[in-house]
Design a protein around this motif. Sequence first.
Motif, PDB file in Angstrom:
ATOM      1  N   SER A   1       0.826  -1.209   0.000  1.00  0.00           N
ATOM      2  CA  SER A   1       0.000   0.000   0.000  1.00  0.00           C
ATOM      3  C   SER A   1       0.859   1.257   0.000  1.00  0.00           C
ATOM      4  O   SER A   1       0.518   2.260  -0.637  1.00  0.00           O
ATOM      5  N   GLY A   2       1.987   1.188   0.717  1.00  0.00           N
ATOM      6  CA  GLY A   2       2.906   2.326   0.707  1.00  0.00           C
ATOM      7  C   GLY A   2       3.439   2.606  -0.680  1.00  0.00           C
ATOM      8  O   GLY A   2       3.550   3.768  -1.095  1.00  0.00           O
ATOM      9  N   VAL A   3       3.745   1.550  -1.431  1.00  0.00           N
ATOM     10  CA  VAL A   3       4.200   1.726  -2.814  1.00  0.00           C
ATOM     11  C   VAL A   3       3.092   2.349  -3.657  1.00  0.00           C
ATOM     12  O   VAL A   3       3.325   3.272  -4.445  1.00  0.00           O
ATOM     13  N   GLY A   4       1.854   1.859  -3.497  1.00  0.00           N
ATOM     14  CA  GLY A   4       0.736   2.395  -4.267  1.00  0.00           C
ATOM     15  C   GLY A   4       0.467   3.855  -3.946  1.00  0.00           C
ATOM     16  O   GLY A   4       0.191   4.651  -4.855  1.00  0.00           O
ATOM     17  N   LEU A   5       0.551   4.221  -2.666  1.00  0.00           N
ATOM     18  CA  LEU A   5       0.318   5.618  -2.287  1.00  0.00           C
ATOM     19  C   LEU A   5       1.428   6.526  -2.812  1.00  0.00           C
ATOM     20  O   LEU A   5       1.174   7.680  -3.175  1.00  0.00           O
ATOM     21  N   PHE A   6       2.649   6.010  -2.841  1.00  0.00           N
ATOM     22  CA  PHE A   6       3.743   6.795  -3.417  1.00  0.00           C
ATOM     23  C   PHE A   6       3.503   7.043  -4.903  1.00  0.00           C
ATOM     24  O   PHE A   6       3.677   8.163  -5.396  1.00  0.00           O
ATOM     25  N   ILE A   7       3.077   6.018  -5.622  1.00  0.00           N
ATOM     26  CA  ILE A   7       2.744   6.181  -7.041  1.00  0.00           C
ATOM     27  C   ILE A   7       1.610   7.172  -7.210  1.00  0.00           C
ATOM     28  O   ILE A   7       1.631   8.051  -8.084  1.00  0.00           O
ATOM     29  N   SER A   8       0.611   7.060  -6.333  1.00  0.00           N
ATOM     30  CA  SER A   8      -0.555   7.939  -6.429  1.00  0.00           C
ATOM     31  C   SER A   8      -0.200   9.398  -6.173  1.00  0.00           C
ATOM     32  O   SER A   8      -0.768  10.310  -6.786  1.00  0.00           O
TER      33      SER A   8
ATOM     34  N   LEU B   1       2.482  10.859  -6.998  1.00  0.00           N
ATOM     35  CA  LEU B   1       3.258  11.403  -8.106  1.00  0.00           C
ATOM     36  C   LEU B   1       2.439  11.594  -9.381  1.00  0.00           C
ATOM     37  O   LEU B   1       2.907  12.232 -10.316  1.00  0.00           O
ATOM     38  N   THR B   2       1.240  11.040  -9.420  1.00  0.00           N
ATOM     39  CA  THR B   2       0.441  11.061 -10.644  1.00  0.00           C
ATOM     40  C   THR B   2      -0.750  12.004 -10.506  1.00  0.00           C
ATOM     41  O   THR B   2      -1.176  12.334  -9.395  1.00  0.00           O
TER      42      THR B   2
END
Length: 396
Positions: A295-302, A304-305
């Motif tokens: 989830s931390g990876v997904g939130l980081f991606i989110s 930035l986009t």
Amino acid sequence: MFRRCGNMVEDFKIRFIRLFALIIKEFHSVWRDPKSRSLLFIPPIVQLFLFSHAATLDIENISLAVLNEDSTPVSREFLSRISGSKYFKKIIYVKNLNELKNALDAETVRGALYIKNDFTKKYLGANSGVNFSGANMELILDGRHTNGSQIIGAYLTQIVQDFSKTAPIESGVSRPASKRTSQILITTRNRYNPNLYYHWFIISSLVGILSMSMVVLLSALSLAREKESGTFDELLVSPLKPYEILLGKLLVPLFFGVLDGGIILLAAKFIFHLPVLGSMPLYFFALSVFLISISGVGLFISSLTKTQQQAMLGVFVFMFPAMILSGYSAPVENITPEWLQNLTLLNPLRFFLVISKGIILKNINFYLCILNLIPILFISVFTLFVANYSFKNRLE
């Protein structure tokens, strides 16, 4: 002092109410959005059936071309062993080397067996010291399919070894034990998966992989969805702290990820008869910690986009390297160059697959589970810190 404690309790209560309201809002957002709702349950179950049957290293239904120049009872008995194997679907008999070559070139067969005319003579020449390995027989495999060729070669090697121990001679009398080639008998036992049922290996890994794909996608779409719908600015001016926003965005994908993991595990248990030998509370605890890091990876991606399309592209950029470097399709020790093996230490999926297969198939204890869970905990702390830092910078 009591007043200070009372203020702290009141402040905690207010923060909890705000966070709970955000969590409820996220549940509604995910459920109302057709894109997000469609990701929750149906795709993981469909992918479970697709991957469990298609993504397998077992090779069956093999077509084999045979050129038999010997044509004796011994060679025919040997070929009957091949045709009786569950792995070989079709035996195509050719008349000459040219037909054999054409069958391989056209990929109508996966391999070719060339039995030369002195096969039986050399096989029966025990008194002259010529054993079965000296009999003229050549196996030709398609080098364009390297992994499949190795597996087919292993199948035929096993048939050859069994034949050399038990095959009769032309008179119908079995060879004496002292005249047989193999004097050392190896008894093989396959622990944790006695029948080498490849579905067990695949499905015990798919629980983590499919849960990961759904969680990273949901968490990556969360902030991007807010930006597209125009509610992101409203979220920024709310009393919520940045870490509270991220926490609310994290808990909802985590809930659905654990729920999907449970559904996949139940389907694997009752449909594929997957043996679940270990502790389920320990398994779901490890799954939760693993999904927090994802989830931390997904939130980081989110963070930035700006659009959901960009977020989905970022998810694909993360997913494929994560799967390749996890040890799912090939052991980590086989990855070259060596620095890529060190890169897998940053991949939480690598450690969770060890836990998943260990608990399900081996019933590993708490200590062995924690050894692989500690790296996931460190990765979780790191990914959440990076996501929070990136989100704070976006606010500024």
